[in-house]
Structures are given as C-alpha cells and as structure tokens.
Design an enzyme around this catalytic site. Structure first.
Site, PDB file in Angstrom:
ATOM      1  N   ALA A 116       0.857  -1.125  -0.132  1.00  0.00           N
ATOM      2  CA  ALA A 116      -0.132  -0.231   0.050  1.00  0.00           C
ATOM      3  C   ALA A 116       0.932   1.072   0.093  1.00  0.00           C
ATOM      4  CB  ALA A 116      -1.010  -0.094   1.087  1.00  0.00           C
ATOM      5  N   ASP A 157      -0.551  -8.382  -3.663  1.00  0.00           N
ATOM      6  CA  ASP A 157      -0.683  -7.119  -2.651  1.00  0.00           C
ATOM      7  C   ASP A 157      -0.690  -5.866  -3.406  1.00  0.00           C
ATOM      8  OD1 ASP A 157      -0.491  -9.180  -0.979  1.00  0.00           O
ATOM      9  OD2 ASP A 157       1.016  -8.105   0.251  1.00  0.00           O
TER      10      ASP A 157
HETATM   11  O1  PMV Z   1       1.124 -12.900   4.785  1.00  0.00           O
HETATM   12  P1  PMV Z   1       1.184 -12.373   3.350  1.00  0.00           P
HETATM   13  O2  PMV Z   1       0.118 -11.388   3.001  1.00  0.00           O
HETATM   14  O3  PMV Z   1       2.695 -12.137   3.324  1.00  0.00           O
HETATM   15  O4  PMV Z   1       0.767 -13.576   2.565  1.00  0.00           O
HETATM   16  C1  PMV Z   1       1.637 -14.753   1.813  1.00  0.00           C
HETATM   17  C2  PMV Z   1       0.709 -15.530   0.965  1.00  0.00           C
HETATM   18  C3  PMV Z   1       1.201 -16.702   0.813  1.00  0.00           C
HETATM   19  O5  PMV Z   1       0.313 -17.497  -0.101  1.00  0.00           O
HETATM   20  C4  PMV Z   1       1.818 -17.468   2.129  1.00  0.00           C
HETATM   21  C5  PMV Z   1       2.468 -16.483  -0.039  1.00  0.00           C
HETATM   22  C6  PMV Z   1       2.480 -16.191  -1.414  1.00  0.00           C
HETATM   23  O6  PMV Z   1       3.299 -15.812  -2.123  1.00  0.00           O
HETATM   24  O7  PMV Z   1       1.340 -16.410  -2.032  1.00  0.00           O
END
Ligand code: PMV
Length: 326
Positions: A116, A157
C-alpha cells in the site's frame, strides 16, 4: 504544490499457501489505508518521514542516512526509494523528493502495508510530476519497490492496493478483479507477532518435501475450498462463506502455519457468533479474520481484545489508489 496519495491494505480470504502451488487465492482490499504526501526538493535527496513508525531519514545515491531511528531501518524504506526513483526514471525527471508516510495498516502482519505504501508513493510521485500514469503502470512500478523487501512476491498485494475490490489470483492465469454486490463485515484479530512470509512458505515446502502426497492432498482441498468460497462470497452467502473459512483454517493448521495465539482468537470469535474465522496470510503470527454479522461485531471485537489481540473492524472496499493535489 504537494500531492497526497492513499492506497488500501488487503486480507487474504481464501487460498494462502496453496496458491504457491495451485490456485486460486481470493484477496480483498480493506478500508484501512496508507498515505504518502510527496513534494519536490531542490537537492537530490529522497527524504522519507515515517515518524509514526519511529524513523525517518534520507537516501542519497541509494545510501540511507538516518535522521531519527536506527540505520538498519533503511531496509524498510529502501522499497520507497526504489519505487520513487523508478517512477521518476519512467517519467524522465530527476529531482529530490520529500515523502511523508502515514499508515493505518499494521506492518509485517500480512495486511499488505508495504505494498500500500509503495503504490501510494508511485501514485503521489506520478501526480507530482503530472505523469498521468495508468493504474497498470502504477502497479508495475510499485512492484519494483516491493521486490526489494520481499524478493519475489506474487504481485497480489500491489494489484489489490492499486485497483481495490476483490482479486482472484491464480499463478499462470494472473488476476481477475471483481466487485461485491453486498459488502460483508470483518473483524481482524492481530496477534502482533511479526513473521516472515518467506520463512513460512519455506516451512510448507519442507513439509511437502517430506510428505508429498499428503501435503498435495491438503493443497488440493484448499484449492477446492477457495473456488467454492469465492462463489459463496460473490453470491453474498455469508453462512456458506464462513463455513468455508473454517474449513480453510483447519487445512492451514494441518500445514503447520497456525499458532496457539491464532487458534485462540479464531475459536473465541466463532464462540461469539462469527459466521467463520481463519488465519489470514502466511501464518506463524500475524492476523486472523472473522466474518461477522452486524449484530455481533461488538462482542467479537471485545473477545479478541480480551485474548490480547488488537481488534480491527474492516469492510472490503472497491477504492484502489487515489491521488490529489493539496
Ligand atoms: O502474509 P502475506 O500477506 O505475506 O501472505 C502470503 C501468502 C502466501 O500464500 C503464504 C505466499 C504467497 O506468496 O502467495
């Protein structure tokens, strides 16, 4: 004239970890935002004020000089330096900048705060130089910054922070964006325990190396949950969405990524009437989310606080990155 840009954080509703092997993951932009105010400077420094996180400093020739806080904090800010420089490079300008960063998204707990902030930085710098970048370009340039922090992130993200809404992501197939007809309410429970996504993904890989057919069966099951969960969400079927969140949590536990703190908050939320609750993101700490009907929001928030979690009430949002002149 300074420019302000804001971008939303995110939560993963279904499919974390399985998406590394087999999709989809379902990710929602949330109405907690990061803000960056950008202005030009006469020198060549990129000055970043992140005082509400307790540090600020500047980059000169990509070297970080702290003003307040420790020198190693430059690691957190390097992504913004790169995102800002890539944006100026793309626009063909070369200027010093001052960036003030303020965020309502807790850091390093899986809520997409770094993406973000990177997205808001790119949008603010673009608007400052009247760059008129498309959202696709904003997302792409912010990804350059994200890579500095996360190595090789999936790109979910920065996409969700740029466009907002509901994102369905599958490796190979990419992103599809959706809008919700009926906006459900969520309560996030933050254990406040920071963790590294990279280490958690590595842990699942090692478990799979030792127990391939078992772990693959779990991944297949999560992938099925994620597909059905997406359909339930889009239909506005709260009870079914919640039930599938519960199943998803059990399967993530089986992959070894839950913790007793996360389980405590998950079960406490369910006891107080949440339609469903699960950990969100990489696990090993970080946050859980509960899908909660309006009438139960207060009691679910209270129970999360009682078990030492930070409770954050969020609604999904369609609003992606927004920039305006101050
Ligand atoms: O916790 P975060 O938002 O970094 O999520 C990671 C999501 C995973 O599936 C665990 C890793 C990925 O790269 O998709």
């Amino acid at each position: 004239m300074a420019v302000e840009a804001t971008a939303p954080g995110k939560m993963i509703l279904f499919g974390e970890h399985s998406v590394v092997y087999k999709g989809p993951a379902v990710v929602l932009a949330i109405d907690r935002r990061a803000k960056v105010v950008a202005d030009k400077r006469d020198d060549k420094r990129i000055y970043i004020d992140a005082e509400d996180l307790g540090f600020s400093g500047y980059f000169e020739e990509d070297i970080y000089y702290p003003v307040t806080g420790k020198a190693w904090r430059g690691r957190n800010l390097a992504a913004l330096n790169i995102a800002a420089k890539k944006t100026m490079g793309h626009l063909g300008v070369d200027s010093g900048l001052s960036l003030m960063v303020r965020s309502m998204i807790p850091i390093a707990v899986g809520l997409g705060s770094s993406a973000a902030v990177c997205v808001a930085t790119v949008a603010a710098v673009s608007e400052l130089f009247e760059g008129g970048l498309t959202r696709e370009k904003v997302s792409e340039l912010s990804f350059e910054g994200e890579k500095v922090i996360h190595g090789m992130p999936s790109g979910v993200d920065n996409n969700v922070a740029t466009f907002g809404g509901v994102m369905r992501y599958e490796r190979g197939a990419g992103f599809e964006r959706f809008k919700l007809e009926k906006v459900p309410h969520f309560v996030i429970g933050n254990t406040r325990r920071k963790r590294s996504t990279r280490m958690m993904v590595e842990g699942v890989k090692e478990l799979r190396d030792r127990n391939t057919s078992v772990v693959d069966a779990i991944i297949d099951a999560i992938s099925a949950v994620s597909k059905d969960g997406f359909d339930a969400l889009m239909k506005g079927d709260g009870p079914r969405t919640g039930e599938l969140m519960n199943i998803n949590h059990g399967l993530l536990s089986a992959l070894g990524v839950s913790t007793s703190e996360l389980d405590t908050l998950v079960y406490a939320a369910r006891r107080e009437g949440a339609l469903g609750a699960k950990l969100t993101g990489a696990g090993g700490g970080g946050c859980m989310i509960a899908l909660v009907e309006e009438a139960c929001l207060g009691v679910v928030e209270k129970t999360i606080r009682r078990y030492r979690g930070q409770s954050i009430r969020v609604d999904p949002t369609d609003e992606g990155v927004v920039a305006r002149r101050l």
